[in-house]
Design a protein around this motif. Structure first.
Motif, short mmCIF file in Angstrom:
data_model
loop_
_atom_site.label_atom_id
_atom_site.label_comp_id
_atom_site.label_asym_id
_atom_site.label_seq_id
_atom_site.Cartn_x
_atom_site.Cartn_y
_atom_site.Cartn_z
N PRO A 171 -0.19 9.38 -1.41
CA PRO A 171 -1.06 9.45 -2.53
C PRO A 171 -0.76 8.65 -3.82
N ARG A 172 -1.21 8.04 -4.41
CA ARG A 172 -0.93 7.62 -5.72
C ARG A 172 -1.25 8.54 -6.69
N ASP B 219 -5.30 1.29 8.70
CA ASP B 219 -4.00 1.52 8.40
C ASP B 219 -3.69 1.76 7.00
N ILE B 220 -4.40 1.00 5.97
CA ILE B 220 -4.25 1.44 4.64
C ILE B 220 -4.74 2.52 4.19
N ALA B 221 -5.92 2.99 4.74
CA ALA B 221 -6.52 4.30 4.39
C ALA B 221 -5.20 5.59 4.86
N ARG B 222 -4.81 5.25 6.14
CA ARG B 222 -3.82 6.29 6.54
C ARG B 222 -2.41 6.38 5.85
N PRO C 299 0.79 -1.09 -0.01
CA PRO C 299 0.04 0.09 -0.10
C PRO C 299 0.99 1.31 0.08
N SER C 300 2.16 1.10 -0.03
CA SER C 300 3.10 2.30 0.19
C SER C 300 3.87 2.35 -1.02
N SER D 229 4.68 -8.71 14.82
CA SER D 229 3.64 -7.81 15.20
C SER D 229 4.24 -6.29 15.55
N VAL D 230 5.10 -6.13 16.35
CA VAL D 230 5.65 -5.10 16.80
C VAL D 230 6.35 -4.42 15.87
N ALA D 231 7.17 -5.36 14.84
CA ALA D 231 7.98 -4.47 13.72
C ALA D 231 6.97 -4.05 12.91
N VAL D 232 5.99 -4.64 12.58
CA VAL D 232 5.03 -4.07 11.64
C VAL D 232 4.37 -2.64 12.29
N HIS D 233 4.15 -2.61 13.40
CA HIS D 233 3.81 -1.46 14.12
C HIS D 233 4.93 -0.20 14.03
N GLU D 234 5.89 -0.55 14.03
CA GLU D 234 6.99 0.40 14.46
C GLU D 234 7.45 0.82 12.99
N ILE D 235 7.38 -0.03 11.99
CA ILE D 235 7.60 0.27 10.68
C ILE D 235 6.77 1.42 10.25
N GLY D 236 5.41 1.14 10.62
CA GLY D 236 4.49 2.42 10.46
C GLY D 236 4.71 3.61 10.83
N HIS D 237 5.33 3.54 12.14
CA HIS D 237 5.78 4.83 12.61
C HIS D 237 7.17 5.35 11.81
N LEU D 238 8.10 4.45 11.24
CA LEU D 238 9.30 4.82 10.47
C LEU D 238 8.74 5.50 9.12
N LEU D 239 7.27 4.93 8.77
CA LEU D 239 6.68 5.65 7.40
C LEU D 239 6.01 6.82 7.71
#
Ligand SMILES: [Zn+2]
Ligand SMILES: [Zn+2]
Length: 154
Positions: free
Chosen positions: A151-152, A142-145, A27-28, A103-113
């Protein structure tokens, strides 16, 4: 990834982080590639204990977090080496007070992005994760955010 507090062999950690990054890749607009060459890496991951002098928020009594991340240009993800981490869902299920690293990595990568927290408990970006819980799939929120943030063009 470099320091002495790594709880698993690097070879076992690579697929965990690969999957966590892959979760956000579709999604990114980003492609992610792992490297152990510090000077070309844009994101840095490490395990830290207690007083981590490189870090503005040490994992001490006041900072009893599972992990924290600072988005680029810092681009660092620090994981608390004093927690019990699991990379195998079976071991996670059978180990009290263990936390699922992916699970924690996916969350924290969200912060990195660049994402901040969600109020939706099912979302990856919800601020807390229970021990022994595994949550590795992005929620619609998460996908919407991430789509809103990047944006594409087409
Ligand atoms: Zn830190
Ligand atoms: Zn968070």
């Amino acid at each position: 990834m470099e320091n002495e507090h790594i709880p698993f062999p690097i070879a076992d950690l690579r697929p965990v982080f690969r999957e966590a990054f892959e979760t956000w890749a579709s999604p990114s607009p980003f492609d992610f590639t792992q490297t152990s060459i510090e000077r070309i890496a844009q994101l840095h991951i490490g395990f830290y204990k207690g007083q981590d002098l490189d870090c503005p928020i040490p994992f001490d009594d006041l900072g009893d977090f599972l992990a924290h991340a600072f988005y680029p240009p810092s681009g660092t993800l620090h994981i608390n080496a004093d927690k019990i981490w699991a990379i195998d869902p079976k071991i996670l299920k059978n180990t009290e007070e263990s936390y699922d690293l992916q699970s924690v990595a996916v969350h924290e990568i969200g912060h990195l992005l660049g994402l901040d927290h969600s109020r939706i408990p099912e979302a990856i970006m919800y601020p807390t994760l229970d021990s022994q819980a595994r949550k590795v799939e992005l929620h619609g929120d998460d996908i919407a955010r991430i789509n809103f943030m990047y944006p594409r063009s087409s």
